[in-house]
Structures are given as C-alpha cells and as structure tokens.
Design an enzyme around this catalytic site. Structure first.
Site, PDB file in Angstrom:
ATOM      1  N   CYS A 159       0.948   9.338 -14.751  1.00 13.21           N
ATOM      2  CA  CYS A 159       2.360   9.213 -14.359  1.00 13.21           C
ATOM      3  C   CYS A 159       3.306   9.197 -15.555  1.00 13.21           C
ATOM      4  O   CYS A 159       4.508   9.387 -15.389  1.00 13.21           O
ATOM      5  CB  CYS A 159       2.568   7.950 -13.524  1.00 13.21           C
ATOM      6  SG  CYS A 159       1.848   8.087 -11.896  1.00 13.21           S
TER       7      CYS A 159
HETATM    8  N1  COA Z   1      -0.777   0.379   7.193  1.00 11.30           N
HETATM    9  C1  COA Z   1      -0.775  -0.893   7.636  1.00 11.30           C
HETATM   10  N2  COA Z   1      -1.279  -1.920   6.929  1.00 11.30           N
HETATM   11  C2  COA Z   1      -1.833  -1.640   5.739  1.00 11.30           C
HETATM   12  C3  COA Z   1      -1.893  -0.327   5.216  1.00 11.30           C
HETATM   13  C4  COA Z   1      -1.326   0.704   6.005  1.00 11.30           C
HETATM   14  N3  COA Z   1      -1.320   1.988   5.586  1.00 11.30           N
HETATM   15  N4  COA Z   1      -2.486  -0.352   4.017  1.00 11.30           N
HETATM   16  C5  COA Z   1      -2.811  -1.631   3.781  1.00 11.30           C
HETATM   17  N5  COA Z   1      -2.426  -2.418   4.815  1.00 11.30           N
HETATM   18  C6  COA Z   1      -2.596  -3.853   4.986  1.00 11.30           C
HETATM   19  C7  COA Z   1      -3.802  -4.359   4.218  1.00 11.30           C
HETATM   20  O1  COA Z   1      -4.954  -4.202   4.997  1.00 11.30           O
HETATM   21  C8  COA Z   1      -3.442  -5.792   3.982  1.00 11.30           C
HETATM   22  O2  COA Z   1      -3.733  -6.539   5.134  1.00 11.30           O
HETATM   23  P1  COA Z   1      -4.327  -8.027   5.038  1.00 11.30           P
HETATM   24  O3  COA Z   1      -3.256  -8.811   4.350  1.00 11.30           O
HETATM   25  O4  COA Z   1      -4.541  -8.361   6.442  1.00 11.30           O
HETATM   26  O5  COA Z   1      -5.572  -7.903   4.226  1.00 11.30           O
HETATM   27  C9  COA Z   1      -1.934  -5.774   3.843  1.00 11.30           C
HETATM   28  O6  COA Z   1      -1.494  -4.555   4.429  1.00 11.30           O
HETATM   29  C10 COA Z   1      -1.471  -5.824   2.397  1.00 11.30           C
HETATM   30  O7  COA Z   1      -2.173  -4.839   1.643  1.00 11.30           O
HETATM   31  P2  COA Z   1      -1.985  -4.654   0.087  1.00 11.30           P
HETATM   32  O8  COA Z   1      -2.829  -3.515  -0.359  1.00 11.30           O
HETATM   33  O9  COA Z   1      -2.139  -5.955  -0.590  1.00 11.30           O
HETATM   34  O10 COA Z   1      -0.458  -4.185   0.067  1.00 11.30           O
HETATM   35  P3  COA Z   1       0.622  -4.269  -1.076  1.00 11.30           P
HETATM   36  O11 COA Z   1       1.718  -5.125  -0.597  1.00 11.30           O
HETATM   37  O12 COA Z   1       0.041  -4.568  -2.415  1.00 11.30           O
HETATM   38  O13 COA Z   1       1.175  -2.769  -1.114  1.00 11.30           O
HETATM   39  C11 COA Z   1       0.982  -0.813  -2.497  1.00 11.30           C
HETATM   40  C12 COA Z   1       0.322  -1.705  -1.464  1.00 11.30           C
HETATM   41  C13 COA Z   1       0.003   0.251  -2.946  1.00 11.30           C
HETATM   42  C14 COA Z   1       2.187  -0.141  -1.859  1.00 11.30           C
HETATM   43  C15 COA Z   1       1.471  -1.663  -3.693  1.00 11.30           C
HETATM   44  O14 COA Z   1       0.432  -2.510  -4.121  1.00 11.30           O
HETATM   45  C16 COA Z   1       1.899  -0.841  -4.873  1.00 11.30           C
HETATM   46  O15 COA Z   1       2.785  -0.016  -4.787  1.00 11.30           O
HETATM   47  N6  COA Z   1       1.320  -1.097  -6.053  1.00 11.30           N
HETATM   48  C17 COA Z   1       1.628  -0.403  -7.272  1.00 11.30           C
HETATM   49  C18 COA Z   1       1.166   0.966  -7.127  1.00 11.30           C
HETATM   50  C19 COA Z   1       1.440   1.831  -8.288  1.00 11.30           C
HETATM   51  O16 COA Z   1       2.453   1.785  -8.915  1.00 11.30           O
HETATM   52  N7  COA Z   1       0.519   2.683  -8.569  1.00 11.30           N
HETATM   53  C20 COA Z   1       0.665   3.629  -9.532  1.00 11.30           C
HETATM   54  C21 COA Z   1       0.255   4.901  -8.943  1.00 11.30           C
HETATM   55  S1  COA Z   1       0.700   6.138 -10.029  1.00 11.30           S
END
Ligand code: COA
Length: 378
Positions: A159
C-alpha cells in the site's frame, strides 16, 4: 553557478474502471455463495467435519470500514456465487497487458494535465502492490506504450508503493539522473482478494493512478513543491500474500472458508492497533523536522484503508477532529485501492487549494510500510 534540481509534483492522473459493486450487491452475492456452500456441504457440516459459513452484512462493512462500494475491472465474475473472482481473459504477448493498460490510462491523464509530451519523460516507475507477471517489468511495457525514451522498473512496497515511488523519483531528480519521472500505480486488487473470505471480501477495489514528478525548472505553473519525504518499514506478518513463483499452484483458492495464503490475508485488528500509532508518530516527527504545526496543515490525503484509522491519525496530527475538508475520504466510493488510495484522494480533492497551502500525502500498509510526502501548492 551550477543549478541544483528541485523535485516537484507537476500533476496526477486517475483511471477509474467503468463497473462498480455496491455493498448491497456484494453482500447479496456473498450470501448466495454461503447458502450454496452450506447446502452442498450439508452432510459434512452435520457430521462436524466442516464449519458452516456465516453471512456477511452491509451494516458491519459500513461501520467497521467506511467502505460503501468499489470499482472493479470485472463485476460479473466477482458477483457469480459459483466463481467469486474477476474473469480476465488471457491476452497474447502481443497485446497490452491489462495492468499496463490501466496504468497507461492514468499516466496519459497526468501527462495531459501537466501539458507534458511523453517524449519529454525520462523514466517510468510502476509502483504497486501486485505485478501481473515477473518480467519484462510492467513499467517497461507502460514506457513502451507511451513512447518514452529512457528507463523503467517495477517496485512493490504494497500500500505504500506510491509514496516510496515519489521519493525515489524525487531522488533521481535531485541526483540529476532524470528531469521528468512518471510514477504509475495500477492496482487490480480484485485479483488478489479472496472474495469468499467474510473478514475481507469487502475491502478492495481496482483503479490506477499516476504522479508526474519533475524538476521545478520544467514544471507547469501551479505545481506542488515537495517539502520533504520520509519512508519507514517494520517487518510484520499481519498483512501477507504468499503468491509467488516458488509456490505457483494457487493452493486453496477454490475452497471456501479458511483464509487462503496465496491471496490477501490479514489480522485486521492487529493492523489497526499497530499501524495507527506508528504512522501518527512518523507524521508528527516529520512535521517537527520540517517545522510544521498541525495548524499549518491545510489538508491530509491519507491512505484509504479504513475511515476509523484515518480519523485517529488525523486527530493526532491536527490536534482536533478532522473535517471531511481537512481529511477527505474516497473509501466510500473506491474502497481500499492499496497504493493508489492517497493519490486518488489528492487527485480529487486539491482544486480548491491556493498557493502557499501545505498538505500531506501519506500511505501505510503491508510490510509494515509507511511513507509521507509533504507538499505545498505554488
Ligand atoms: N459481516 C458481518 N460481520 C462480520 C464480517 C462481515 N463481513 N466480518 C467480520 N464480522 C464480524 C466478526 O465475526 C466479529 O464478530 P464477533 O465479535 O462475534 O467475533 C466482528 O464482526 C468484528 O470483527 P473484526 O474482524 O474484529 O472487525 P474489525 O472491527 O476489526 O473490522 C476491519 C475489520 C478489517 C475492517 C478492520 O480491522 C480494519 O480495517 N483494519 C485495518 C485494515 C488495514 O488497514 N489493512 C491494510 C490493508 S492494505
């Protein structure tokens, strides 16, 4: 007296695919795939040999990431519950490859905005997360398509590729090796995203951007001075893609469920927690070096991965909650476009800035990697 070259940004360019996928469409296709999978594997699920897949939700996607839709190079293949990946027909070696094609489109846009003839460009850097092949370099194919006499090479810092590309181009100009360098960021993220992975299927989109970095001597009026750049990398496995020629079978791409390590995988929570403080500190430190205060910063064009990450980083840098005007987002329409994200934000949100306004282009992501480019409108 010998002239000492000063690198500036002359113009940027953008290519946006014509097709886009809304969260509603994406989630409907994903949930159709989940239903199909659970039906086809009902016996194994009942026997406890496989886990049942869980549906995705639009509400979660919008709240957790700020992503509303994404542009893609092939919508049908991604939304086909039996396929769940773009269908990109193989092209012959005599045709322009698809990654080069979108890179050329963005590059032409940047050249036109700068009023620059491709014949006057000295070098092309293709700086992106994923190259379509090992060689010849994508940059050389782009160079050839544009008719540039000079040199080109590929660079991948995930990225952060665009900001690393800008500093590299700026260094070539300072060293006198080039006067005009095109940094091109073609990102076909849909090809390395696992559209069957509930945790990440909503994240990425496709796009291409280009940045023309030139010696101030030849730059068009209204260019951007580069006040300073800073790059940083710290190894982490929390964002990883193992695809490569030493493991060329695509592994478990056609299986559902658990993450496939030849595609994008991440520990999103850890990334969030570790990258936000690292990037915020890096920006604040660099501002001190450049003698800039939060109040000097007219606009932040941050990497577009997650609105909540950007809100925290912008708050730390500005000293207050950032408005959309101070830290614009393109995540809602483009999704995460890897290296291109901060450049799209810059490209779409700078027309109102006036001479003397200072801003920051900042990227961060896998590696970990982060790059800052402080600019001032002339
Ligand atoms: N739909 C519904 N629920 C979902 C889901 C989806 N597509 N994906 C995950 N969940 C659920 C999970 O199962 C979890 O449920 P639980 O609490 O019952 O276990 C809950 O949502 C939270 O999941 P989590 O993965 O902890 O979500 P988050 O708040 O961390 O958000 C991201 C996920 C990826 C959006 C976030 O972590 C993020 O953006 N991180 C940085 C990513 C980044 O910058 N990456 C660089 C890539 S270049």
């Amino acid at each position: 007296m010998s002239h000492s070259p000063q690198p500036v940004i002359s113009a940027t360019g953008l290519y946006t695919p014509s097709e886009s996928i809304s969260n509603d469409e994406l989630v409907a296709a994903f949930n159709a795939y989940v239903a199909l999978y659970n039906r086809e594997n009902a016996d194994a699920i009942a026997a406890g040999e496989l886990s049942e897949l869980t549906e995705s939700s639009v509400e979660f996607i919008e709240k957790a990431s700020g992503i509303g839709s994404r542009f893609v190079v092939d919508k049908d293949g991604i939304l086909d519950p039996a396929h769940m990946a773009p269908r990109l027909p193989m092209r012959s070696n005599d045709e322009l490859s698809v990654l080069a094609e979108i890179g050329v489109a963005a590059a032409r846009d940047a050249l036109a905005r700068a009023g620059r003839d491709a014949a006057d460009v000295d070098a092309v850097l293709c700086a992106a997360s994923n190259m379509q092949r090992a060689y010849p370099a994508m940059a050389i194919e782009i160079q050839n398509a544009l008719g540039i006499d000079g040199f080109g090479f590929d660079m991948n810092v995930a990225c952060s590729s665009a900001t690393f590309g800008i500093q590299t181009a700026a260094d070539y100009i300072r060293a006198g090796h080039a006067k005009s360098v095109l940094v091109v960021n073609p990102e076909i993220c849909s090809g390395h995203l696992n559209w069957r992975d509930r945790d990440s299927h909503f994240i990425f989109g496709d796009v291409a951007t280009a940045i023309l970095v030139e010696d101030k001597d030849i730059a068009p009026a209204g260019h951007w001075d580069i006040l300073g750049t800073k790059l940083k990398t710290v190894f982490s496995n929390n964002i990883r893609n193992n695809f490569g020629f030493l493991n060329r079978t695509h592994g478990t791409i056609d299986q559902a469920g658990p993450k496939t390590d030849k595609l994008f995988v991440q520990e999103g929570r850890k990334v969030f927690k570790e990258v936000v403080p690292m990037v915020a500190q890096m920006i604040v430190d660099q501002m001190a070096v450049l003698d800039l205060q939060g109040s000097d910063m007219r606009r932040l064009w941050l990497h577009q991965a997650n609105t909540n990450m950007n809100r925290l980083i912008a708050h730390r840098v500005l000293g207050h909650e950032a408005s959309e005007d101070e830290s614009p987002t393109v995540l809602d329409t483009y999704g995460n476009t890897s290296s291109a994200g901060s450049i799209i934000a810059f490209h779409l949100h700078h027309d109102d800035m006036v001479a003397g306004d200072t801003g920051l282009i900042c990227s961060f992501g896998a590696g970990y990697s982060a790059g800052t480019v402080f600019v001032r409108k002339t």
